[in-house]
Design a protein around this motif. Structure first.
Motif, PDB file in Angstrom:
ATOM      1  N   GLN A 137      61.642  28.950  53.781  1.00 15.73           N
ATOM      2  CA  GLN A 137      62.440  28.908  52.557  1.00 15.73           C
ATOM      3  C   GLN A 137      63.475  27.785  52.619  1.00 15.73           C
ATOM      4  O   GLN A 137      63.647  27.027  51.659  1.00 15.73           O
ATOM      5  CB  GLN A 137      63.149  30.245  52.352  1.00 15.73           C
ATOM      6  CG  GLN A 137      62.220  31.414  52.134  1.00 15.73           C
ATOM      7  CD  GLN A 137      62.918  32.743  52.294  1.00 15.73           C
ATOM      8  OE1 GLN A 137      64.132  32.858  52.102  1.00 15.73           O
ATOM      9  NE2 GLN A 137      62.160  33.774  52.656  1.00 15.73           N
ATOM     10  N   VAL A 138      64.150  27.678  53.759  1.00 12.21           N
ATOM     11  CA  VAL A 138      65.165  26.644  53.936  1.00 12.21           C
ATOM     12  C   VAL A 138      64.529  25.253  53.902  1.00 12.21           C
ATOM     13  O   VAL A 138      65.088  24.315  53.333  1.00 12.21           O
ATOM     14  CB  VAL A 138      65.971  26.893  55.231  1.00 12.21           C
ATOM     15  CG1 VAL A 138      66.761  25.664  55.648  1.00 12.21           C
ATOM     16  CG2 VAL A 138      66.891  28.093  55.041  1.00 12.21           C
ATOM     17  N   ALA A 139      63.338  25.110  54.480  1.00 14.31           N
ATOM     18  CA  ALA A 139      62.636  23.820  54.401  1.00 14.31           C
ATOM     19  C   ALA A 139      62.398  23.448  52.941  1.00 14.31           C
ATOM     20  O   ALA A 139      62.550  22.282  52.556  1.00 14.31           O
ATOM     21  CB  ALA A 139      61.313  23.884  55.170  1.00 14.31           C
ATOM     22  N   GLY A 140      62.053  24.434  52.117  1.00  9.83           N
ATOM     23  CA  GLY A 140      61.875  24.175  50.692  1.00  9.83           C
ATOM     24  C   GLY A 140      63.168  23.751  50.022  1.00  9.83           C
ATOM     25  O   GLY A 140      63.172  22.914  49.118  1.00  9.83           O
ATOM     26  N   LEU A 141      64.277  24.289  50.482  1.00 10.36           N
ATOM     27  CA  LEU A 141      65.578  23.954  49.905  1.00 10.36           C
ATOM     28  C   LEU A 141      66.025  22.536  50.273  1.00 10.36           C
ATOM     29  O   LEU A 141      66.627  21.845  49.457  1.00 10.36           O
ATOM     30  CB  LEU A 141      66.623  24.968  50.373  1.00 10.36           C
ATOM     31  CG  LEU A 141      68.011  24.860  49.776  1.00 10.36           C
ATOM     32  CD1 LEU A 141      67.987  25.126  48.279  1.00 10.36           C
ATOM     33  CD2 LEU A 141      68.962  25.827  50.479  1.00 10.36           C
ATOM     34  N   VAL A 142      65.733  22.095  51.489  1.00 10.05           N
ATOM     35  CA  VAL A 142      66.268  20.807  51.965  1.00 10.05           C
ATOM     36  C   VAL A 142      65.259  19.661  51.913  1.00 10.05           C
ATOM     37  O   VAL A 142      65.606  18.530  52.256  1.00 10.05           O
ATOM     38  CB  VAL A 142      66.849  20.938  53.398  1.00 10.05           C
ATOM     39  CG1 VAL A 142      67.945  21.981  53.435  1.00 10.05           C
ATOM     40  CG2 VAL A 142      65.766  21.244  54.420  1.00 10.05           C
ATOM     41  N   HIS A 143      64.040  19.924  51.470  1.00 10.15           N
ATOM     42  CA  HIS A 143      63.003  18.897  51.558  1.00 10.15           C
ATOM     43  C   HIS A 143      63.274  17.660  50.706  1.00 10.15           C
ATOM     44  O   HIS A 143      62.713  16.609  50.952  1.00 10.15           O
ATOM     45  CB  HIS A 143      61.621  19.484  51.232  1.00 10.15           C
ATOM     46  CG  HIS A 143      61.347  19.660  49.782  1.00 10.15           C
ATOM     47  ND1 HIS A 143      61.844  20.719  49.049  1.00 10.15           N
ATOM     48  CD2 HIS A 143      60.621  18.909  48.921  1.00 10.15           C
ATOM     49  CE1 HIS A 143      61.439  20.614  47.797  1.00 10.15           C
ATOM     50  NE2 HIS A 143      60.695  19.526  47.694  1.00 10.15           N
ATOM     51  N   THR A 144      64.176  17.744  49.731  1.00 12.29           N
ATOM     52  CA  THR A 144      64.458  16.593  48.864  1.00 12.29           C
ATOM     53  C   THR A 144      65.603  15.713  49.366  1.00 12.29           C
ATOM     54  O   THR A 144      65.874  14.674  48.770  1.00 12.29           O
ATOM     55  CB  THR A 144      64.810  17.064  47.439  1.00 12.29           C
ATOM     56  OG1 THR A 144      66.004  17.849  47.494  1.00 12.29           O
ATOM     57  CG2 THR A 144      63.690  17.861  46.817  1.00 12.29           C
ATOM     58  N   LEU A 145      66.267  16.107  50.433  1.00 11.59           N
ATOM     59  CA  LEU A 145      67.471  15.400  50.865  1.00 11.59           C
ATOM     60  C   LEU A 145      67.242  13.929  51.198  1.00 11.59           C
ATOM     61  O   LEU A 145      68.125  13.108  50.980  1.00 11.59           O
ATOM     62  CB  LEU A 145      68.104  16.097  52.067  1.00 11.59           C
ATOM     63  CG  LEU A 145      68.759  17.437  51.787  1.00 11.59           C
ATOM     64  CD1 LEU A 145      69.337  18.011  53.072  1.00 11.59           C
ATOM     65  CD2 LEU A 145      69.810  17.329  50.716  1.00 11.59           C
ATOM     66  N   GLY A 146      66.094  13.592  51.718  1.00 15.81           N
ATOM     67  CA  GLY A 146      65.824  12.199  52.069  1.00 15.81           C
ATOM     68  C   GLY A 146      65.888  11.266  50.881  1.00 15.81           C
ATOM     69  O   GLY A 146      66.321  10.118  50.999  1.00 15.81           O
ATOM     70  N   ARG A 147      65.509  11.739  49.709  1.00 13.90           N
ATOM     71  CA  ARG A 147      65.563  10.921  48.490  1.00 13.90           C
ATOM     72  C   ARG A 147      67.005  10.627  48.102  1.00 13.90           C
ATOM     73  O   ARG A 147      67.293   9.591  47.518  1.00 13.90           O
ATOM     74  CB  ARG A 147      64.835  11.605  47.347  1.00 13.90           C
ATOM     75  CG  ARG A 147      63.348  11.704  47.571  1.00 13.90           C
ATOM     76  CD  ARG A 147      62.653  12.274  46.344  1.00 13.90           C
ATOM     77  NE  ARG A 147      61.269  12.565  46.598  1.00 13.90           N
ATOM     78  CZ  ARG A 147      60.300  11.669  46.630  1.00 13.90           C
ATOM     79  NH1 ARG A 147      60.569  10.405  46.429  1.00 13.90           N
ATOM     80  NH2 ARG A 147      59.058  12.038  46.879  1.00 13.90           N
ATOM     81  N   LEU A 148      67.914  11.537  48.429  1.00 16.74           N
ATOM     82  CA  LEU A 148      69.328  11.313  48.152  1.00 16.74           C
ATOM     83  C   LEU A 148      69.938  10.382  49.191  1.00 16.74           C
ATOM     84  O   LEU A 148      70.746   9.519  48.867  1.00 16.74           O
ATOM     85  CB  LEU A 148      70.085  12.642  48.136  1.00 16.74           C
ATOM     86  CG  LEU A 148      71.571  12.548  47.821  1.00 16.74           C
ATOM     87  CD1 LEU A 148      71.787  12.154  46.359  1.00 16.74           C
ATOM     88  CD2 LEU A 148      72.259  13.867  48.113  1.00 16.74           C
ATOM     89  N   LEU A 149      69.533  10.547  50.457  1.00 15.41           N
ATOM     90  CA  LEU A 149      70.093   9.735  51.531  1.00 15.41           C
ATOM     91  C   LEU A 149      69.662   8.276  51.444  1.00 15.41           C
ATOM     92  O   LEU A 149      70.410   7.382  51.824  1.00 15.41           O
ATOM     93  CB  LEU A 149      69.695  10.324  52.890  1.00 15.41           C
ATOM     94  CG  LEU A 149      70.256  11.709  53.190  1.00 15.41           C
ATOM     95  CD1 LEU A 149      69.626  12.271  54.456  1.00 15.41           C
ATOM     96  CD2 LEU A 149      71.770  11.666  53.314  1.00 15.41           C
ATOM     97  N   ARG A 150      68.450   8.051  50.954  1.00 18.91           N
ATOM     98  CA  ARG A 150      67.951   6.683  50.803  1.00 18.91           C
ATOM     99  C   ARG A 150      67.133   6.596  49.516  1.00 18.91           C
ATOM    100  O   ARG A 150      65.904   6.672  49.544  1.00 18.91           O
ATOM    101  CB  ARG A 150      67.111   6.283  52.002  1.00 18.91           C
ATOM    102  CG  ARG A 150      66.864   4.780  52.052  1.00 18.91           C
ATOM    103  CD  ARG A 150      66.111   4.318  53.288  1.00 18.91           C
ATOM    104  NE  ARG A 150      66.813   4.641  54.511  1.00 18.91           N
ATOM    105  CZ  ARG A 150      66.188   5.001  55.635  1.00 18.91           C
ATOM    106  NH1 ARG A 150      64.880   5.071  55.694  1.00 18.91           N
ATOM    107  NH2 ARG A 150      66.868   5.279  56.723  1.00 18.91           N
TER     108      ARG A 150
END
Length: 170
Positions: free
Chosen positions: A60-73
């Motif tokens: 579940q947490v992987a689903g929550l954080v999987h988009t973070l890379g698009r924000l970081l770069r």
């Protein structure tokens, strides 16, 4: 970037509000599912995984954080999964990081990883479940709740990751 705590992770997840997938990207205009808010997409993906696998908090947490890379770069469509995985690994553990990293692979790539011994059947199944929720999470209408609802789950997964890291032989 290495996340130092749940508050820092929550700030980053809140920063995804209003962030859209790149034009022509997977969720951008011209993409297969139209424009998408990364914050809402992450919440919907995690909510779908909570319904499908209620006991698997790491998934579940992987689903929550999987988009973070698009924000970081922003604009890095090829390395976003690796970037997100590297950022969350110290805080959320190896399994969450592997799920995030592998979710961007296609099914054929996952089969090759499994056949080559790089991913066992359970991990491959989990990644496919995450990918299915990722795709379904692009569709508005899923009651995803609010980010603050996830703080306790993030803390639980982080505590487990820290505990397993400090076990003898870990």
């Amino acid at each position: 970037m290495e996340l130092r705590g749940i508050d820092e992770l929550m700030d980053l997840l809140y920063a995804c509000r209003g962030a859209r997938d790149a034009p022509g990207g997977p969720g951008g205009p011209g993409g297969p599912s139209g424009p998408g808010d990364q914050h809402e997409h992450a919440l919907r993906t995690a909510a779908l995984l909570r319904r499908a696998r209620p006991a698997d908090k790491e998934l579940q947490v992987a689903g929550l954080v999987h988009t973070l890379g698009r924000l970081l770069r922003p604009g890095d469509d090829t390395g976003h999964a690796d970037l997100a995985a590297d950022a969350v690994r110290p805080l959320l553990g190896e399994r969450v990081a592997r799920l995030v990293r592998l979710h961007a692979l296609g099914p054929d790539d996952l089969v090759r990883l499994h056949a080559g011994g790089w991913a066992d059947a359970a991990l491959t199944e989990d990644v496919l479940t995450l990918r299915d929720a990722h795709e379904a999470g692009r569709t508005p209408g899923v009651d995803a709740g609010v980010l603050e609802d996830w703080r306790t789950v993030l803390e639980l997964v982080s505590d487990r990751a820290r505990a397993s890291h400090h076990l003898p032989g870990a």
